[in-house]
Design a protein around this motif. Structure first.
Motif, mmCIF file in Angstrom:
data_model
loop_
_atom_site.group_PDB
_atom_site.id
_atom_site.type_symbol
_atom_site.label_atom_id
_atom_site.label_comp_id
_atom_site.label_asym_id
_atom_site.label_seq_id
_atom_site.Cartn_x
_atom_site.Cartn_y
_atom_site.Cartn_z
ATOM 1 N N GLU A 78 0.841 -1.120 0.049
ATOM 2 C CA GLU A 78 -0.127 0.005 -0.046
ATOM 3 C C GLU A 78 0.795 1.287 -0.117
ATOM 4 O O GLU A 78 1.599 1.624 1.072
ATOM 5 C CB GLU A 78 -0.886 0.064 1.246
ATOM 6 C CG GLU A 78 -1.532 1.273 1.345
ATOM 7 C CD GLU A 78 -3.002 1.333 2.422
ATOM 8 O OE1 GLU A 78 -2.291 1.850 3.254
ATOM 9 O OE2 GLU A 78 -3.835 0.632 2.207
ATOM 10 N N ALA A 79 0.893 2.200 -1.134
ATOM 11 C CA ALA A 79 1.642 3.290 -1.174
ATOM 12 C C ALA A 79 1.127 4.217 -0.185
ATOM 13 O O ALA A 79 -0.111 4.517 0.106
ATOM 14 C CB ALA A 79 1.637 3.687 -2.704
ATOM 15 N N GLN A 80 2.014 5.046 0.547
ATOM 16 C CA GLN A 80 1.642 6.156 1.282
ATOM 17 C C GLN A 80 2.273 7.470 0.974
ATOM 18 O O GLN A 80 1.587 8.528 1.067
ATOM 19 C CB GLN A 80 2.032 5.862 2.778
ATOM 20 C CG GLN A 80 1.359 4.526 3.365
ATOM 21 C CD GLN A 80 1.440 4.288 4.697
ATOM 22 O OE1 GLN A 80 2.689 4.231 5.175
ATOM 23 N NE2 GLN A 80 0.597 3.713 5.375
ATOM 24 N N THR A 81 3.380 7.267 0.258
ATOM 25 C CA THR A 81 3.951 8.575 -0.356
ATOM 26 C C THR A 81 4.523 7.918 -1.681
ATOM 27 O O THR A 81 4.905 7.015 -2.202
ATOM 28 C CB THR A 81 5.252 8.800 0.495
ATOM 29 O OG1 THR A 81 6.252 8.000 0.464
ATOM 30 C CG2 THR A 81 4.826 9.399 1.788
ATOM 31 N N ILE A 82 4.354 9.012 -2.715
ATOM 32 C CA ILE A 82 4.951 8.909 -4.100
ATOM 33 C C ILE A 82 5.658 10.283 -4.613
ATOM 34 O O ILE A 82 5.145 11.454 -4.101
ATOM 35 C CB ILE A 82 3.685 8.832 -5.096
ATOM 36 C CG1 ILE A 82 3.002 7.483 -4.813
ATOM 37 C CG2 ILE A 82 4.281 8.544 -6.436
ATOM 38 C CD1 ILE A 82 1.906 7.130 -5.779
ATOM 39 N N VAL A 83 6.803 10.167 -5.123
ATOM 40 C CA VAL A 83 7.447 11.262 -5.106
ATOM 41 C C VAL A 83 8.118 11.074 -6.717
ATOM 42 O O VAL A 83 8.599 9.949 -7.167
ATOM 43 C CB VAL A 83 8.858 11.471 -4.341
ATOM 44 C CG1 VAL A 83 9.759 12.536 -4.900
ATOM 45 C CG2 VAL A 83 8.247 11.580 -2.838
#
Length: 195
Positions: A78-83
């Motif tokens: 589960e992604a919580q941050t995307i940069v």
């Protein structure tokens, strides 16, 4: 380990965004190709707008939580941050990966009344309880939690045939046939707030 459920840990991947899966016009998953392999990552509601602005083929770095089902061994991300990783002026086909530890973020708050009970009776102690105890001490020390989470040696926990046995409080989760390598995941799952 005899208790069923999932083991939560952190992850960080850098790679190429290849697919965006939507359902009812809502972004649900993305596919990321890294040097280590291909991963389907679930997108939280708060990240949907950010993902909508990304184009396929762009380089991104994603961090979040992974859950491994202890029965099936399957891992869900589960992604919580995307940069977005800016492209260099030179176009290279090599995928850049940066490993970032999320432990300082996850272990900042200890659950109230968190502690570990470990059976020290002869059967548990001889069948690996002593190694499990040392691993507990080491894991808590590595995370800077030695002072916050006590380890209490107890009398018999009534699971002699399934030694060694530990109890993680405040969740009252009881584990038997514990191996030292399982301790870091158990500490993250039961003693650290937010997991």
């Amino acid at each position: 380990m005899t208790k069923t459920g999932s083991v939560v840990s952190s992850f960080s991947f850098g790679g190429k965004l290849t697919k965006i899966y939507t359902k009812k016009n809502k972004i649900k998953y993305i596919k990321l190709v890294t040097k280590q392999g291909k991963y389907w990552l679930k997108i939280t509601k708060k990240l949907r707008k950010k993902v909508a602005n990304l184009s396929r083929g762009c380089q991104i770095e994603v961090a979040g939580k992974s859950r491994r089902n202890s029965k099936t061994g399957k891992v869900k991300y589960e992604a919580q941050t995307i940069v977005l990783i800016p492209q260099d002026t030179e176009q290279t086909t090599e995928v850049k990966t940066k490993i970032v530890s999320l432990l300082p973020v996850l272990d900042t708050e200890v659950k109230s009344k968190a502690r570990v009970l470990i059976c020290q009776k002869s059967n548990c102690w001889k069948k690996g309880g002593q190694k499990v105890y040392r691993q507990l001490e080491s894991t808590l020390s590595d995370r800077g939690l030695s002072k916050d989470i006590p380890i209490k040696k107890t009398g018999c926990l009534k699971k002699c045939k399934q030694a060694p046995t530990i109890v993680m409080l405040p969740d009252k989760a009881r584990y038997s046939k514990v191996k030292p390598k399982q301790i870091p995941d158990l500490v993250d799952k039961h003693l650290i707030a937010g997991n």
